[in-house]
Motif scaffolding. Structure first.
Motif, PDB file in Angstrom:
ATOM      1  N   ILE A  48       1.216  20.796   1.275  1.00  0.00           N
ATOM      2  CA  ILE A  48       2.655  19.907   1.935  1.00  0.00           C
ATOM      3  C   ILE A  48       2.576  18.144   1.476  1.00  0.00           C
ATOM      4  CG2 ILE A  48       3.581  18.290   3.840  1.00  0.00           C
ATOM      5  CD1 ILE A  48       3.298  21.610   5.270  1.00  0.00           C
ATOM      6  N   LEU A  49       0.846  17.884   1.604  1.00  0.00           N
ATOM      7  CA  LEU A  49       0.827  16.400   0.972  1.00  0.00           C
ATOM      8  C   LEU A  49       0.320  16.304  -0.431  1.00  0.00           C
ATOM      9  CD1 LEU A  49      -2.361  16.574   4.023  1.00  0.00           C
ATOM     10  CD2 LEU A  49       0.139  15.343   3.519  1.00  0.00           C
ATOM     11  N   PHE A  50       0.109  17.465  -0.958  1.00  0.00           N
ATOM     12  CA  PHE A  50      -0.268  17.620  -2.256  1.00  0.00           C
ATOM     13  C   PHE A  50       1.328  17.155  -3.261  1.00  0.00           C
ATOM     14  CE2 PHE A  50      -4.186  18.394  -1.858  1.00  0.00           C
ATOM     15  CZ  PHE A  50      -5.200  18.490  -3.400  1.00  0.00           C
ATOM     16  N   ASN A  51       2.232  18.117  -2.206  1.00  0.00           N
ATOM     17  CA  ASN A  51       3.390  18.058  -2.877  1.00  0.00           C
ATOM     18  C   ASN A  51       4.419  16.647  -2.446  1.00  0.00           C
ATOM     19  OD1 ASN A  51       3.892  20.601  -5.287  1.00  0.00           O
ATOM     20  ND2 ASN A  51       2.731  20.845  -2.975  1.00  0.00           N
ATOM     21  N   SER A 110     -10.448  12.596  -6.705  1.00  0.00           N
ATOM     22  CA  SER A 110      -9.760  12.919  -7.801  1.00  0.00           C
ATOM     23  C   SER A 110      -8.518  14.004  -7.159  1.00  0.00           C
ATOM     24  CB  SER A 110     -10.066  14.485  -8.864  1.00  0.00           C
ATOM     25  OG  SER A 110     -10.406  15.217  -8.416  1.00  0.00           O
ATOM     26  N   ASP A 111      -8.164  14.739  -6.047  1.00  0.00           N
ATOM     27  CA  ASP A 111      -7.235  14.760  -5.456  1.00  0.00           C
ATOM     28  C   ASP A 111      -6.253  13.412  -5.216  1.00  0.00           C
ATOM     29  OD1 ASP A 111      -7.749  17.358  -7.049  1.00  0.00           O
ATOM     30  OD2 ASP A 111      -8.375  17.716  -4.705  1.00  0.00           O
ATOM     31  N   PHE A 112      -7.264  12.780  -3.929  1.00  0.00           N
ATOM     32  CA  PHE A 112      -6.494  11.951  -3.512  1.00  0.00           C
ATOM     33  C   PHE A 112      -5.310  10.647  -4.603  1.00  0.00           C
ATOM     34  CE2 PHE A 112      -7.559   7.203  -1.583  1.00  0.00           C
ATOM     35  CZ  PHE A 112      -6.179   8.011  -0.703  1.00  0.00           C
ATOM     36  N   TYR A 146      -6.368  11.982   4.105  1.00  0.00           N
ATOM     37  CA  TYR A 146      -7.656  11.606   3.245  1.00  0.00           C
ATOM     38  C   TYR A 146      -8.895  11.014   3.865  1.00  0.00           C
ATOM     39  CZ  TYR A 146     -11.036   9.757  -0.469  1.00  0.00           C
ATOM     40  OH  TYR A 146     -12.745  10.110  -0.768  1.00  0.00           O
ATOM     41  N   HIS A 147      -8.765   9.910   4.705  1.00  0.00           N
ATOM     42  CA  HIS A 147      -9.714   9.475   5.488  1.00  0.00           C
ATOM     43  C   HIS A 147     -10.454  10.068   6.880  1.00  0.00           C
ATOM     44  CE1 HIS A 147      -8.425   5.682   2.372  1.00  0.00           C
ATOM     45  NE2 HIS A 147      -9.783   5.880   2.404  1.00  0.00           N
ATOM     46  N   GLN A 148      -9.311  10.864   7.342  1.00  0.00           N
ATOM     47  CA  GLN A 148      -9.409  11.348   8.830  1.00  0.00           C
ATOM     48  C   GLN A 148      -9.637  13.301   8.860  1.00  0.00           C
ATOM     49  OE1 GLN A 148      -7.764   9.199  12.047  1.00  0.00           O
ATOM     50  NE2 GLN A 148      -7.008   7.771  10.820  1.00  0.00           N
ATOM     51  N   THR A 149      -9.151  13.632   7.783  1.00  0.00           N
ATOM     52  CA  THR A 149      -9.225  14.899   7.837  1.00  0.00           C
ATOM     53  C   THR A 149      -9.716  15.630   6.610  1.00  0.00           C
ATOM     54  OG1 THR A 149      -7.203  15.296   6.674  1.00  0.00           O
ATOM     55  CG2 THR A 149      -6.962  14.940   9.430  1.00  0.00           C
ATOM     56  N   GLU A 201      -4.648  11.717  -7.617  1.00  0.00           N
ATOM     57  CA  GLU A 201      -3.697  12.425  -7.561  1.00  0.00           C
ATOM     58  C   GLU A 201      -2.325  12.633  -7.305  1.00  0.00           C
ATOM     59  OE1 GLU A 201      -2.738  17.494  -9.335  1.00  0.00           O
ATOM     60  OE2 GLU A 201      -4.013  16.538  -8.750  1.00  0.00           O
ATOM     61  N   ILE A 202      -2.234  12.731  -5.999  1.00  0.00           N
ATOM     62  CA  ILE A 202      -1.478  12.256  -4.653  1.00  0.00           C
ATOM     63  C   ILE A 202      -0.983  11.150  -4.858  1.00  0.00           C
ATOM     64  CG2 ILE A 202      -0.927  12.579  -2.375  1.00  0.00           C
ATOM     65  CD1 ILE A 202      -3.075  14.910  -2.511  1.00  0.00           C
ATOM     66  N   LEU A 203      -1.731   9.802  -4.868  1.00  0.00           N
ATOM     67  CA  LEU A 203      -1.727   8.549  -4.385  1.00  0.00           C
ATOM     68  C   LEU A 203      -0.926   7.870  -6.076  1.00  0.00           C
ATOM     69  CD1 LEU A 203      -4.883   6.829  -4.369  1.00  0.00           C
ATOM     70  CD2 LEU A 203      -2.460   7.082  -2.361  1.00  0.00           C
ATOM     71  N   THR A 204      -1.147   9.128  -7.456  1.00  0.00           N
ATOM     72  CA  THR A 204      -0.605   8.509  -8.505  1.00  0.00           C
ATOM     73  C   THR A 204       0.929   9.277  -8.931  1.00  0.00           C
ATOM     74  OG1 THR A 204      -2.579   9.028  -9.546  1.00  0.00           O
ATOM     75  CG2 THR A 204      -0.216   9.441 -11.161  1.00  0.00           C
ATOM     76  N   SER A 205       0.858  10.877  -7.836  1.00  0.00           N
ATOM     77  CA  SER A 205       2.355  11.236  -7.637  1.00  0.00           C
ATOM     78  C   SER A 205       3.219  10.451  -7.237  1.00  0.00           C
ATOM     79  CB  SER A 205       2.471  12.889  -7.279  1.00  0.00           C
ATOM     80  OG  SER A 205       3.591  13.484  -6.714  1.00  0.00           O
ATOM     81  N   TRP A 206       3.184   9.775  -5.879  1.00  0.00           N
ATOM     82  CA  TRP A 206       3.599   8.901  -4.507  1.00  0.00           C
ATOM     83  C   TRP A 206       4.011   8.001  -5.942  1.00  0.00           C
ATOM     84  CZ3 TRP A 206       3.564   4.212  -3.255  1.00  0.00           C
ATOM     85  CH2 TRP A 206       4.495   3.508  -2.120  1.00  0.00           C
ATOM     86  N   LEU A 207       3.237   7.283  -6.212  1.00  0.00           N
ATOM     87  CA  LEU A 207       3.720   5.860  -7.406  1.00  0.00           C
ATOM     88  C   LEU A 207       4.815   6.428  -7.937  1.00  0.00           C
ATOM     89  CD1 LEU A 207       3.260   2.896  -7.475  1.00  0.00           C
ATOM     90  CD2 LEU A 207       1.675   4.000  -9.805  1.00  0.00           C
ATOM     91  N   GLU A 208       4.402   7.162  -8.810  1.00  0.00           N
ATOM     92  CA  GLU A 208       5.604   8.002  -9.603  1.00  0.00           C
ATOM     93  C   GLU A 208       6.989   8.258  -8.896  1.00  0.00           C
ATOM     94  OE1 GLU A 208       3.514  10.984 -11.952  1.00  0.00           O
ATOM     95  OE2 GLU A 208       2.641   9.816 -13.292  1.00  0.00           O
ATOM     96  N   GLN A 209       7.235   9.308  -8.026  1.00  0.00           N
ATOM     97  CA  GLN A 209       8.167   8.918  -7.278  1.00  0.00           C
ATOM     98  C   GLN A 209       8.859   7.903  -6.820  1.00  0.00           C
ATOM     99  OE1 GLN A 209       7.727  12.271  -4.368  1.00  0.00           O
ATOM    100  NE2 GLN A 209       6.346  13.811  -5.468  1.00  0.00           N
ATOM    101  N   ASN A 210       8.235   6.735  -6.211  1.00  0.00           N
ATOM    102  CA  ASN A 210       8.817   6.032  -5.056  1.00  0.00           C
ATOM    103  C   ASN A 210       8.903   4.622  -5.797  1.00  0.00           C
ATOM    104  OD1 ASN A 210       9.134   7.097  -3.166  1.00  0.00           O
ATOM    105  ND2 ASN A 210       7.009   7.402  -3.182  1.00  0.00           N
ATOM    106  N   ILE A 211       8.266   3.952  -6.826  1.00  0.00           N
ATOM    107  CA  ILE A 211       8.495   2.634  -7.840  1.00  0.00           C
ATOM    108  C   ILE A 211       9.351   2.416  -8.356  1.00  0.00           C
ATOM    109  CG2 ILE A 211       7.980   4.148 -10.003  1.00  0.00           C
ATOM    110  CD1 ILE A 211       6.430   0.759  -9.063  1.00  0.00           C
TER     111      ILE A 211
END
Length: 536
Positions: free
Chosen positions: A381-384, A481-483, A471-474, A485-495
């Protein structure tokens, strides 16, 4: 009652079968001091009426109710059943095969945990029918098959409800349980009997008696489920939703409607429905003042707090259930351990109720019912950044597993993503079940919050917070590197949202009213870019 006497009781319509069965019984070893007798009831209108008639004709404490086509192979049968009864005076009923837990559809042989063994010809060919092995001298169960049922206490058979040839056996099993007795199946090295029944006829009233069984015993056997319907100014859609809840084949439910509407249309409709249909399991509350803001989460929370059920399933007022939804979902909890939520494929529909093709989040995950590790599903869920589990309508969960307000995750309150944050909270506790058939209908229409630009902006902010907190609590996201990747994906989806915001900011009133959430979005954007550069 004569505690040295065993009565073998039959309902007979074929003397040859009966006399053959009696020959087997007469060949058994009878312990010293005991005697046996045979009672044959011919022309009985039902199994239950025949057995009740026989019960009155004997003073034997021990009674063996068996079909005329059952042949007892175990020569020490009588001493073996006596030993089991003597081990525990709370044992009231012994059977040869049965179910540890009765499934929610009432069909015992569809249970995941079955015990016992018998030589049987129900497939049309004689063979060994064997289930899970019993380690101790007996296994406690909820239901045994009626081929042979042995008692040491008399409880009247329910001929008032089961006046045919089906469900009398598991009805009697439950009657013993209700009286506080145990129902058990003995350990058998070899099957104690042969049942030459042939292919079972389930056309002579089977479905009628199955429904009778569920009506009579669901409240005793199965947990209460609260179907919670928060509603707001959608009386026509609400009626469809409510009707789908009332049509559930699962009987032990309560329906709670919390009405946040700004008019009286919904109240008048519900009052008329409840008065006309005399429905007893629906509770309607008209909020004195509007609770909800954009998402209606406050109204949903009120429903949740009013719920009495062990299990919760929301039904959003623009969605619908299929009739077997609750039954099929509860059954997984009853049959398996360590389940934190049960979801299913959901069918998208339009405003008119017409079927639509799946959208990205509703595409089928699996082609058959599947168990998924909770942590793995949470990571997916979080990765996608995709709610593949579904909206609140889709999921059945235990009320006790929600330890704070709905939508509260890691100490932060979520609104547009209140469902996703709730699922992440639950997935940390165990595995999920995905049912591949559609058990609910997810309606797509113009009146949904998903089309609201502020809701879209807020959703983007909340996805970012979910990702960071996870990422910080679970350990949903544990690798750096996964973190990234997900941040990059979030940025691309919401810019792209920034362009929409720039246009909206031309409206000064809009900018003033939504200044906080817009600033939060830009803060997330800035923090995301900084984090990606920092990881690089």
């Amino acid at each position: 009652m004569n505690d040295k006497k065993i009565a073998f009781i039959y309902c007979v319509n074929n003397r040859d079968l009966y006399e053959e069965s009696v020959r087997y019984v007469k060949s058994l070893h009878v312990p010293d001091g005991y005697e046996i007798e045979f009672i044959a009831i011919e022309g009985a209108q039902s199994i239950t009426s025949g057995y009740n008639q026989a019960m009155k004709q004997t003073d034997a404490k021990y009674k063996v109710y068996l079909h005329q086509d059952v042949y007892i192979n175990n020569k020490n049968f009588i001493s073996d059943i006596m030993n089991i009864f003597k081990q525990d005076t709370q044992i009231g009923l012994i059977g040869m095969i049965g179910a540890k837990v009765i499934p929610t559809n009432g069909i015992w042989w569809e249970s995941n945990n079955k015990y016992g063994k018998v030589y049987d010809s129900h497939t049309g060919r004689m063979g060994l029918l064997s289930f899970k092995e019993i380690r101790n001298s007996f296994e406690s169960v909820q239901a045994v098959d009626g081929l042979m049922m042995i008692t040491q206490y008399d409880i009247k058979w329910r001929e008032d409800i089961f006046n045919g040839w089906h469900f009398y056996d598991i009805s009697q099993s439950v009657e013993f349980l209700k009286k506080g007795y145990k129902v058990v199946i003995p350990r058998q090295q070899e099957p104690w009997c042969t049942h030459d029944c042939g292919v079972v006829n389930i056309k002579n009233g089977y479905e009628h008696y199955r429904k009778n069984f569920l009506e009579e015993y669901s409240g005793f056997l199965f947990p209460l489920v609260s179907i919670l319907i928060p509603t707001y100014n959608r009386p026509s859609m609400l009626m469809e939703a409510l009707e789908s809840a009332l049509k559930q084949t699962y009987k032990n439910i309560e329906i709670i409607i919390c009405d946040d509407s700004t008019n009286e249309e919904t109240r008048l409709m519900i009052d008329f429905l409840l008065e006309k249909q005399r429905v007893k399991n629906v509770k309607y509350i008209k909020n004195k003042k509007k609770l909800g803001k954009r998402t209606g989460l406050e109204n949903a929370q009120k429903c949740f707090e009013l719920a009495n059920g062990e299990f919760i399933n929301f039904l959003l007022d623009d969605d619908k259930f299929t009739p077997d939804k609750i039954s099929k979902m509860v059954n997984y909890y009853l049959q398996f351990d360590n389940i934190s939520l049960v979801t299913s494929y959901r069918q998208t529909i339009n405003e008119k109720g017409e079927l639509l093709n799946p959208i990205r989040s509703t595409e089928k995950l699996f082609e058959k019912d599947s168990f998924i590790d909770g942590k793995e599903l949470g990571r997916y869920i979080l990765f996608n950044m995709l709610n593949v589990i579904g909206e609140f309508t889709t999921v059945l969960f235990r009320k006790k597993d929600i330890t704070g307000p709905l939508g509260n995750y890691l100490g932060r309150q979520y609104a547009p993503l209140s469902d996703v944050s709730t699922w992440l909270h639950l997935l940390d506790k165990g595995q999920a079940v995905y049912i591949a058939e559609p058990l609910s209908y997810f309606r797509l229409h113009v009146g949904q919050n998903a089309h609201d630009i502020i809701n879209i902006i807020n959703g983007a902010v909340e996805w970012y917070k979910l990702i960071n907190d996870s990422y910080h609590q679970t350990d949903y996201i544990s690798d750096l590197s996964d973190f990234r990747e997900i941040l990059t994906s979030w940025l691309e989806q919401n810019i792209h949202i920034t362009k929409k915001i720039q246009k909206l900011l031309l409206d000064k009133e809009f900018a003033m009213l939504n200044n906080i959430i817009i600033n939060q979005f830009y803060d997330c954007l800035e923090d995301c870019i900084k984090s990606i550069k920092g990881i690089s």
